[in-house]
Structure formats: C-alpha cells, structure tokens
Write a protein that holds these residues in place. Structure first.
Motif, PDB file in Angstrom:
ATOM      1  N   LEU A   7       0.853  -1.170   0.000  1.00  0.00           N
ATOM      2  CA  LEU A   7       0.000   0.000   0.000  1.00  0.00           C
ATOM      3  C   LEU A   7       0.899   1.232   0.000  1.00  0.00           C
ATOM      4  O   LEU A   7       1.649   1.465   0.950  1.00  0.00           O
ATOM      5  CB  LEU A   7      -0.899   0.012   1.245  1.00  0.00           C
ATOM      6  CG  LEU A   7      -1.779   1.237   1.430  1.00  0.00           C
ATOM      7  CD1 LEU A   7      -2.759   1.379   0.264  1.00  0.00           C
ATOM      8  CD2 LEU A   7      -2.527   1.137   2.743  1.00  0.00           C
ATOM      9  N   LEU A   8       0.868   1.980  -1.080  1.00  0.00           N
ATOM     10  CA  LEU A   8       1.655   3.199  -1.166  1.00  0.00           C
ATOM     11  C   LEU A   8       0.776   4.369  -0.765  1.00  0.00           C
ATOM     12  O   LEU A   8      -0.285   4.585  -1.342  1.00  0.00           O
ATOM     13  CB  LEU A   8       2.185   3.401  -2.583  1.00  0.00           C
ATOM     14  CG  LEU A   8       3.147   2.324  -3.081  1.00  0.00           C
ATOM     15  CD1 LEU A   8       3.543   2.595  -4.525  1.00  0.00           C
ATOM     16  CD2 LEU A   8       4.375   2.261  -2.199  1.00  0.00           C
ATOM     17  N   LEU A   9       1.208   5.099   0.226  1.00  0.00           N
ATOM     18  CA  LEU A   9       0.447   6.225   0.731  1.00  0.00           C
ATOM     19  C   LEU A   9       1.036   7.521   0.214  1.00  0.00           C
ATOM     20  O   LEU A   9       2.244   7.669   0.122  1.00  0.00           O
ATOM     21  CB  LEU A   9       0.482   6.231   2.261  1.00  0.00           C
ATOM     22  CG  LEU A   9      -0.007   4.971   2.950  1.00  0.00           C
ATOM     23  CD1 LEU A   9       0.212   5.078   4.452  1.00  0.00           C
ATOM     24  CD2 LEU A   9      -1.471   4.732   2.637  1.00  0.00           C
ATOM     25  N   GLU A  10       0.149   8.457  -0.109  1.00  0.00           N
ATOM     26  CA  GLU A  10       0.631   9.780  -0.475  1.00  0.00           C
ATOM     27  C   GLU A  10       1.086  10.474   0.789  1.00  0.00           C
ATOM     28  O   GLU A  10       0.467  10.358   1.835  1.00  0.00           O
ATOM     29  CB  GLU A  10      -0.485  10.579  -1.150  1.00  0.00           C
ATOM     30  CG  GLU A  10      -0.852  10.054  -2.512  1.00  0.00           C
ATOM     31  CD  GLU A  10      -1.814  10.978  -3.231  1.00  0.00           C
ATOM     32  OE1 GLU A  10      -1.752  12.204  -3.002  1.00  0.00           O
ATOM     33  OE2 GLU A  10      -2.613  10.470  -4.008  1.00  0.00           O
ATOM     34  N   SER A  11       2.198  11.201   0.696  1.00  0.00           N
ATOM     35  CA  SER A  11       2.748  11.888   1.866  1.00  0.00           C
ATOM     36  C   SER A  11       2.718  13.390   1.657  1.00  0.00           C
ATOM     37  O   SER A  11       2.859  13.886   0.548  1.00  0.00           O
ATOM     38  CB  SER A  11       4.199  11.472   2.104  1.00  0.00           C
ATOM     39  OG  SER A  11       4.284  10.102   2.318  1.00  0.00           O
ATOM     40  N   GLU A  12       2.569  14.101   2.754  1.00  0.00           N
ATOM     41  CA  GLU A  12       2.649  15.553   2.725  1.00  0.00           C
ATOM     42  C   GLU A  12       3.148  16.028   4.078  1.00  0.00           C
ATOM     43  O   GLU A  12       3.205  15.259   5.034  1.00  0.00           O
ATOM     44  CB  GLU A  12       1.281  16.168   2.398  1.00  0.00           C
ATOM     45  CG  GLU A  12       0.190  15.734   3.351  1.00  0.00           C
ATOM     46  CD  GLU A  12      -1.206  16.103   2.892  1.00  0.00           C
ATOM     47  OE1 GLU A  12      -1.816  16.936   3.590  1.00  0.00           O
ATOM     48  OE2 GLU A  12      -1.665  15.576   1.888  1.00  0.00           O
ATOM     49  N   ASP A  13       3.490  17.275   4.173  1.00  0.00           N
ATOM     50  CA  ASP A  13       3.964  17.868   5.424  1.00  0.00           C
ATOM     51  C   ASP A  13       5.075  17.040   6.052  1.00  0.00           C
ATOM     52  O   ASP A  13       5.050  16.729   7.242  1.00  0.00           O
ATOM     53  CB  ASP A  13       2.820  18.044   6.422  1.00  0.00           C
ATOM     54  CG  ASP A  13       1.777  19.043   5.946  1.00  0.00           C
ATOM     55  OD1 ASP A  13       2.104  19.858   5.076  1.00  0.00           O
ATOM     56  OD2 ASP A  13       0.654  18.991   6.442  1.00  0.00           O
ATOM     57  N   VAL A  14       6.059  16.685   5.275  1.00  0.00           N
ATOM     58  CA  VAL A  14       7.166  15.874   5.779  1.00  0.00           C
ATOM     59  C   VAL A  14       8.132  16.764   6.561  1.00  0.00           C
ATOM     60  O   VAL A  14       8.525  17.826   6.096  1.00  0.00           O
ATOM     61  CB  VAL A  14       7.908  15.180   4.611  1.00  0.00           C
ATOM     62  CG1 VAL A  14       9.109  14.419   5.110  1.00  0.00           C
ATOM     63  CG2 VAL A  14       6.953  14.275   3.853  1.00  0.00           C
ATOM     64  N   ALA A  15       8.500  16.323   7.770  1.00  0.00           N
ATOM     65  CA  ALA A  15       9.452  17.064   8.600  1.00  0.00           C
ATOM     66  C   ALA A  15      10.409  16.080   9.252  1.00  0.00           C
ATOM     67  O   ALA A  15      10.003  15.013   9.704  1.00  0.00           O
ATOM     68  CB  ALA A  15       8.717  17.857   9.669  1.00  0.00           C
ATOM     69  N   TRP A  16      11.674  16.452   9.297  1.00  0.00           N
ATOM     70  CA  TRP A  16      12.708  15.652   9.965  1.00  0.00           C
ATOM     71  C   TRP A  16      13.143  16.369  11.227  1.00  0.00           C
ATOM     72  O   TRP A  16      13.341  17.579  11.220  1.00  0.00           O
ATOM     73  CB  TRP A  16      13.930  15.479   9.058  1.00  0.00           C
ATOM     74  CG  TRP A  16      13.786  14.420   8.032  1.00  0.00           C
ATOM     75  CD1 TRP A  16      13.426  14.594   6.730  1.00  0.00           C
ATOM     76  CD2 TRP A  16      14.013  13.027   8.202  1.00  0.00           C
ATOM     77  NE1 TRP A  16      13.408  13.389   6.085  1.00  0.00           N
ATOM     78  CE2 TRP A  16      13.764  12.402   6.968  1.00  0.00           C
ATOM     79  CE3 TRP A  16      14.401  12.238   9.277  1.00  0.00           C
ATOM     80  CZ2 TRP A  16      13.894  11.038   6.767  1.00  0.00           C
ATOM     81  CZ3 TRP A  16      14.525  10.873   9.098  1.00  0.00           C
ATOM     82  CH2 TRP A  16      14.279  10.286   7.847  1.00  0.00           C
ATOM     83  N   PHE A  17      13.332  15.629  12.297  1.00  0.00           N
ATOM     84  CA  PHE A  17      13.884  16.162  13.545  1.00  0.00           C
ATOM     85  C   PHE A  17      15.146  15.372  13.828  1.00  0.00           C
ATOM     86  O   PHE A  17      15.087  14.160  13.994  1.00  0.00           O
ATOM     87  CB  PHE A  17      12.874  15.994  14.694  1.00  0.00           C
ATOM     88  CG  PHE A  17      11.602  16.737  14.443  1.00  0.00           C
ATOM     89  CD1 PHE A  17      11.457  18.033  14.903  1.00  0.00           C
ATOM     90  CD2 PHE A  17      10.574  16.151  13.735  1.00  0.00           C
ATOM     91  CE1 PHE A  17      10.293  18.732  14.655  1.00  0.00           C
ATOM     92  CE2 PHE A  17       9.410  16.846  13.479  1.00  0.00           C
ATOM     93  CZ  PHE A  17       9.264  18.147  13.940  1.00  0.00           C
ATOM     94  N   ARG A  18      16.281  16.078  13.883  1.00  0.00           N
ATOM     95  CA  ARG A  18      17.547  15.390  14.091  1.00  0.00           C
ATOM     96  C   ARG A  18      18.233  15.834  15.373  1.00  0.00           C
ATOM     97  O   ARG A  18      18.456  15.031  16.262  1.00  0.00           O
ATOM     98  CB  ARG A  18      18.463  15.619  12.899  1.00  0.00           C
ATOM     99  CG  ARG A  18      18.003  14.903  11.661  1.00  0.00           C
ATOM    100  CD  ARG A  18      19.029  15.050  10.536  1.00  0.00           C
ATOM    101  NE  ARG A  18      18.541  14.444   9.321  1.00  0.00           N
ATOM    102  CZ  ARG A  18      17.884  15.089   8.370  1.00  0.00           C
ATOM    103  NH1 ARG A  18      17.625  16.362   8.495  1.00  0.00           N
ATOM    104  NH2 ARG A  18      17.467  14.475   7.285  1.00  0.00           N
TER     105      ARG A  18
END
Length: 121
Positions: A7-18
């Motif tokens: 199941l491939l989901l559409e993604s949005e509002d991607v944020a990385w916390f490092r």
C-alpha cells in the motif's frame, strides 16, 4: 508464490527532527489537528512522538524522527518513524512491557508509542 501487496500512501507535510527533539510535541499536534483527527487521537499522537524522542535522547548515540501526514483516498493519518544509531535492544518483546527499564526509570516509555498507534492502514 503469492505476490506481495504494498500500500503506497501519499505523503505531505514531511518534517525531519535530528538535533533538536524538543519541538516534537507541537510538531505532532499541528498536522493531527489540521487533518481533522479528534481530540483523543490527536492527544495520543502528541504524547507518543515525544516519548519516542525521549527514548532517542536517553539511549541512542544519534537519531532522527520523520513526521508526515499520510493519505489514501478514504483516510488520512499522522505517521512518525524513529531511526537511531544505538546499542540496540536485546529482547524487544520484553522491553515493550511496562515497568521494564535498562535506564533505571519507571519503564513506561517504549510501550507507550506502540499502544497509542493505530494499525488500521
């Protein structure tokens, strides 16, 4: 052999916390509210992501959290993925139980995010 179903989901509002994981509570609540999750679900996400960030800080050498909104045609959700470079967990099954701790804490952190997650996709 059966073909694997993905199941491939559409993604949005991607944020990385490092490096700075302190903003994860607010960061998790904003997309949950924006996509219309009820207060209870939004609260669970708002608690689960900082717990995962806390575990990274306590136990990993380095780590990051990916936060994103995922969608299908019928549903939307908030997903976070925690990645770390640490010593690993010898017995994951045991570590997921409340009161288990290798750090001298109450041992409620690791199972918390799992209990708050929903596997409905």
């Amino acid at each position: 052999m059966h073909a694997a179903s993905v199941l491939l989901l559409e993604s949005e509002d991607v944020a990385w916390f490092r490096d700075d994981l302190t903003g994860t509570r607010l960061a998790a609540s904003q997309p949950a509210e924006r996509i219309g999750l009820d207060r209870h679900r939004s609260g669970e996400i708002t608690l689960a992501m900082p717990e995962a960030a806390s575990n990274l800080t306590k136990h990993a050498v380095a780590g990051a959290i990916l936060l994103r909104v995922v969608r299908t045609a019928q549903r939307a959700g908030v997903e976070f993925l925690t990645l770390d470079d640490g010593p690993g967990i010898v017995d994951v099954s045991t570590a997921m139980h409340d009161s288990y701790s290798t750090a001298g804490t109450m041992g409620v952190d690791l199972g918390g995010p799992r209990c708050s997650s929903h596997r409905g996709w």
